[in-house]
Design a protein around this motif. Structure first.
Motif, PDB file in Angstrom:
ATOM      1  N   ARG A  23       0.869  -1.179   0.000  1.00 34.64           N
ATOM      2  CA  ARG A  23       0.000   0.000   0.000  1.00 34.64           C
ATOM      3  C   ARG A  23       0.908   1.232   0.000  1.00 34.64           C
ATOM      4  O   ARG A  23       1.854   1.304   0.790  1.00 34.64           O
ATOM      5  CB  ARG A  23      -0.894   0.046   1.241  1.00 34.64           C
ATOM      6  N   THR A  44      -9.434   4.264  -1.127  1.00 37.84           N
ATOM      7  CA  THR A  44      -8.416   3.310  -0.690  1.00 37.84           C
ATOM      8  C   THR A  44      -7.039   3.777  -1.132  1.00 37.84           C
ATOM      9  O   THR A  44      -6.902   4.568  -2.068  1.00 37.84           O
ATOM     10  CB  THR A  44      -8.674   1.911  -1.285  1.00 37.84           C
ATOM     11  N   LEU A  45      -6.026   3.274  -0.446  1.00 36.70           N
ATOM     12  CA  LEU A  45      -4.645   3.555  -0.840  1.00 36.70           C
ATOM     13  C   LEU A  45      -4.314   2.789  -2.117  1.00 36.70           C
ATOM     14  O   LEU A  45      -4.780   1.662  -2.292  1.00 36.70           O
ATOM     15  CB  LEU A  45      -3.682   3.112   0.263  1.00 36.70           C
ATOM     16  N   GLY A  47      -2.378   0.303  -4.326  1.00 37.58           N
ATOM     17  CA  GLY A  47      -1.608  -0.879  -3.953  1.00 37.58           C
ATOM     18  C   GLY A  47      -2.320  -2.146  -4.346  1.00 37.58           C
ATOM     19  O   GLY A  47      -3.402  -2.124  -4.925  1.00 37.58           O
ATOM     20  N   SER A 100      -0.650  -6.436   4.614  1.00 35.98           N
ATOM     21  CA  SER A 100      -0.391  -5.238   3.817  1.00 35.98           C
ATOM     22  C   SER A 100       0.828  -4.503   4.357  1.00 35.98           C
ATOM     23  O   SER A 100       0.841  -4.065   5.507  1.00 35.98           O
ATOM     24  CB  SER A 100      -1.609  -4.302   3.855  1.00 35.98           C
ATOM     25  N   CYS A 102       2.807  -1.257   4.250  1.00 35.19           N
ATOM     26  CA  CYS A 102       2.522   0.138   3.910  1.00 35.19           C
ATOM     27  C   CYS A 102       3.808   0.951   3.890  1.00 35.19           C
ATOM     28  O   CYS A 102       4.618   0.867   4.821  1.00 35.19           O
ATOM     29  CB  CYS A 102       1.540   0.729   4.914  1.00 35.19           C
ATOM     30  N   SER A 152     -12.542  -4.131   2.403  1.00 34.01           N
ATOM     31  CA  SER A 152     -11.301  -3.400   2.652  1.00 34.01           C
ATOM     32  C   SER A 152     -11.500  -2.076   3.383  1.00 34.01           C
ATOM     33  O   SER A 152     -10.530  -1.474   3.840  1.00 34.01           O
ATOM     34  CB  SER A 152     -10.562  -3.149   1.336  1.00 34.01           C
ATOM     35  N   GLU A 156      -8.674   0.328   5.280  1.00 36.12           N
ATOM     36  CA  GLU A 156      -8.349   1.643   4.731  1.00 36.12           C
ATOM     37  C   GLU A 156      -8.620   2.750   5.733  1.00 36.12           C
ATOM     38  O   GLU A 156      -7.813   3.672   5.873  1.00 36.12           O
ATOM     39  CB  GLU A 156      -9.129   1.876   3.434  1.00 36.12           C
TER      40      GLU A 156
END
Length: 173
Positions: A23, A44-45, A47, A100, A102, A152, A156
């Motif tokens: 992400r 959302t990011l 990724g 995930s 980040c 998700s 997020e």
């Protein structure tokens, strides 16, 4: 990397497999680069999944190019890991354990047209810059009031709230 979950994760009943994902956290002032998805009405990011044998940084660059059109990223800095279990939609497993990774990154150079996958296009996904507080408010509203929300959104929202507090120094309550 530090753990971004505020509570311990609990596996869902049944079989699962592990999926590593990346992400990207890209900011400019109080704005953040996100993906808006019309199907779920959320932000959302950028990724996605790390392919078998793919290095994490390579996956991060690939996902940013595909989803936002960012041609080059610099200053990749680990931020944290968010873990979750989600129901799986194929018959081989009941659930997926998503880990995930980040990263805070800077974008260098220009953007090209995003190269989204067909399901992302079908879901109405598009890159946007917006104030992080607006994204958090919107996702909170979607979580509270929409039956469209995707799985998700919990991840997020948690990550965006942490970014707002720890990276941007904002009060978001």
């Amino acid at each position: 990397m530090k753990q971004l979950n505020s509570k311990p994760i609990v596996p869902l009943p049944g079989s699962h497999f592990i999926r590593h994902a990346v992400r990207a956290i890209v900011t400019r002032g109080e704005e953040i680069l996100l993906l808006y998805t019309a199907r779920y009405d959320d932000y959302t990011l950028p990724g996605g999944g790390v392919d078998e044998g793919e290095e994490i940084e390579v996956a991060l660059s690939r996902e940013l190019l595909e989803e936002t059109g960012a041609e080059s990223i610099t200053h990749i800095s680990p931020f944290g890991i968010y873990e979750e279990y989600q129901s799986w939609y194929k018959p081989d497993f009941d659930n997926v354990h998503i880990i995930s990774h980040c990263f805070v990154v800077d974008i260098c150079g220009s953007f090209t047209e995003p190269q989204m996958e067909s399901y992302e296009q079908a879901n109405g996904m598009r890159p946007v810059w917006l104030p992080i507080k607006d994204a958090i408010s919107h996702n909170r509203e979607t979580l509270a009031n929409s039956n469209k929300k995707g799985q998700s959104i919990y991840r997020e929202l948690a990550i965006l709230e942490t970014v707002a507090k720890e990276i941007m120094g904002l009060n978001i309550d």
